[in-house]
Motif scaffolding. Sequence first.
Motif, short mmCIF file in Angstrom:
data_model
loop_
_atom_site.label_atom_id
_atom_site.label_comp_id
_atom_site.label_asym_id
_atom_site.label_seq_id
_atom_site.Cartn_x
_atom_site.Cartn_y
_atom_site.Cartn_z
N ALA A 43 16.86 1.22 -6.89
CA ALA A 43 15.67 1.21 -6.03
C ALA A 43 15.57 -0.13 -5.33
O ALA A 43 15.78 -1.19 -5.95
N GLY A 44 15.27 -0.13 -4.06
CA GLY A 44 15.23 -1.36 -3.28
C GLY A 44 13.98 -2.18 -3.53
O GLY A 44 12.92 -1.67 -3.85
N ALA A 45 14.12 -3.50 -3.36
CA ALA A 45 12.99 -4.43 -3.39
C ALA A 45 12.92 -5.13 -2.04
O ALA A 45 13.90 -5.74 -1.60
N LEU A 46 11.79 -5.03 -1.37
CA LEU A 46 11.59 -5.68 -0.08
C LEU A 46 11.33 -7.17 -0.27
O LEU A 46 10.81 -7.60 -1.30
N SER A 47 11.61 -7.95 0.77
CA SER A 47 11.36 -9.39 0.69
C SER A 47 9.87 -9.70 0.52
O SER A 47 9.51 -10.75 0.00
N TYR A 48 9.02 -8.79 0.95
CA TYR A 48 7.57 -9.01 0.86
C TYR A 48 6.89 -8.07 -0.14
O TYR A 48 5.67 -7.90 -0.11
N HIS A 49 7.65 -7.47 -1.04
CA HIS A 49 7.05 -6.59 -2.06
C HIS A 49 6.01 -7.35 -2.88
O HIS A 49 4.93 -6.81 -3.19
N ASP A 355 10.71 -12.09 -6.95
CA ASP A 355 10.90 -13.49 -6.56
C ASP A 355 12.24 -13.66 -5.84
O ASP A 355 12.33 -14.36 -4.83
N ALA A 356 13.27 -13.02 -6.38
CA ALA A 356 14.59 -13.10 -5.75
C ALA A 356 14.57 -12.48 -4.36
O ALA A 356 15.15 -13.02 -3.41
N ALA A 357 13.89 -11.33 -4.23
CA ALA A 357 13.83 -10.64 -2.94
C ALA A 357 13.17 -11.50 -1.86
O ALA A 357 13.54 -11.43 -0.68
N ALA A 358 12.19 -12.31 -2.25
CA ALA A 358 11.50 -13.18 -1.30
C ALA A 358 12.39 -14.30 -0.79
O ALA A 358 12.18 -14.83 0.30
N GLU A 359 13.38 -14.68 -1.59
CA GLU A 359 14.26 -15.80 -1.22
C GLU A 359 15.62 -15.33 -0.72
O GLU A 359 16.20 -15.96 0.17
N TRP A 360 16.13 -14.24 -1.27
CA TRP A 360 17.48 -13.75 -0.95
C TRP A 360 17.39 -12.85 0.28
O TRP A 360 17.41 -11.63 0.20
N THR A 361 17.20 -13.46 1.45
CA THR A 361 16.94 -12.71 2.66
C THR A 361 17.97 -13.04 3.74
O THR A 361 18.66 -14.06 3.67
N GLY A 362 18.04 -12.20 4.74
CA GLY A 362 18.95 -12.41 5.85
C GLY A 362 20.08 -11.40 5.83
O GLY A 362 20.15 -10.52 4.96
N VAL A 363 20.96 -11.54 6.79
CA VAL A 363 22.03 -10.57 6.94
C VAL A 363 22.88 -10.49 5.68
O VAL A 363 23.23 -11.48 5.07
N GLY A 364 23.18 -9.26 5.26
CA GLY A 364 24.06 -9.04 4.12
C GLY A 364 23.49 -9.43 2.78
O GLY A 364 24.25 -9.67 1.84
N LYS A 365 22.17 -9.49 2.64
CA LYS A 365 21.54 -9.83 1.36
C LYS A 365 20.51 -8.76 1.01
O LYS A 365 19.74 -8.32 1.87
N ALA A 366 20.50 -8.37 -0.25
CA ALA A 366 19.54 -7.37 -0.71
C ALA A 366 19.30 -7.53 -2.20
O ALA A 366 20.09 -8.16 -2.90
#
Length: 371
Positions: A43-49, A355-366
């Motif tokens: 299940a995906g986690a959004l950067s702003y979840h 917390d990781a989703a908020a920082e691990w952002t940009g192209v090719g990151k999830a």
Amino acid sequence: MAATLPTQHRALVLDSIGADLQVKTLPMPQPTSGSAIVQIVAAGALSYHREIYNGQRHYPLATPMVGGYSAIGRIAALGPDATALKPGQLAFVDCVIRGRDDPSILYLLGVSEGYSAASRKLAREVWRDGTLAEYAKVPLENCIPLDEAKLCQSLGYSFQDLMYMGYLLVPFGGLRDIKVEPGDTVVVCPATGGFGGAGVQVAVAMGARVIAMGRNETELARLQEHVRKGTPWASVETVRITGDEAKDTAVLQAYGPVDAVLDFTPPAAAKSTHLKSAVAALRYEGRVSLMGFVDFSVSDMKVVGSNITLKGKLMYSREDTLQFVKMLERGVFPRGQDFVDTKTFGLDDWKQAFDAAAEWTGVGKAVALMP
């Protein structure tokens, strides 16, 4: 078409906005007409979840509810009216819920219940719970079948890799909406976030030449390297947003006529002038897909005089999803870390995941949670 299901399952529950989520044991949902029970594998986690559930984003949500958004899962059981899906089949579980008798009624499962009485009714009374769980009950039409042998064996994608679809589908919807074609020059702005970076990858896969705009020169360079490493033939240029509207327009114009613009302005950058610069660089009958939160005004002479099309777009259609899966299964995207580098967590580690989703952002990151 019901299968033997467990009587209970674990799920990540939000009891109220601002409260910590809790892993709880819930009764197993049962298949009914128009529904599928899916065993969630990623299940995906959004950067702003984190910002949604702590109340910072002020998204309307009825609680208690199971969190989440889109996911990859296996069909576990089906309602009696299912005709194509089969138990055991791998599927993309789409978070975009639409009214069956009125497709304009739309909300995002686990993210927002929408802003109309009709979407709130659906979210509160029918499809309330998201995919951060061992099992989820979702509409049949939201289960998009995936060719597991081709994607996971022949092409080598992992389940968590496939969850990157949640990011890629959004710009794909916007680009298709403004009819981007092979050979078009497309400005993606800003291109250094999750959806913007994914937009660059999708536009390249669609055969477009891309100009990526952003403020962070380091991230722009990483984006360019990431895309070219996975698709060496890609044409990707980068333009730093300076805040000088005329200067940024001139830099874009130096690359020649721009056919289309895909905008993903985040709320924090709503006053930025980058979209004005991009629109000013458009050719006659250029097109713009507005998928962000920009506070936008532009010269009437440019829009009217050059026959510019401005289209707002929220998410994507089911037809977009089916077409995207065809592209993915045909191998037009790169693989491995040239495609995406996904950090994975269990349900119990949801805080670390958000917390990781908020920082691990940009192209090719999830970031994905694997129940």
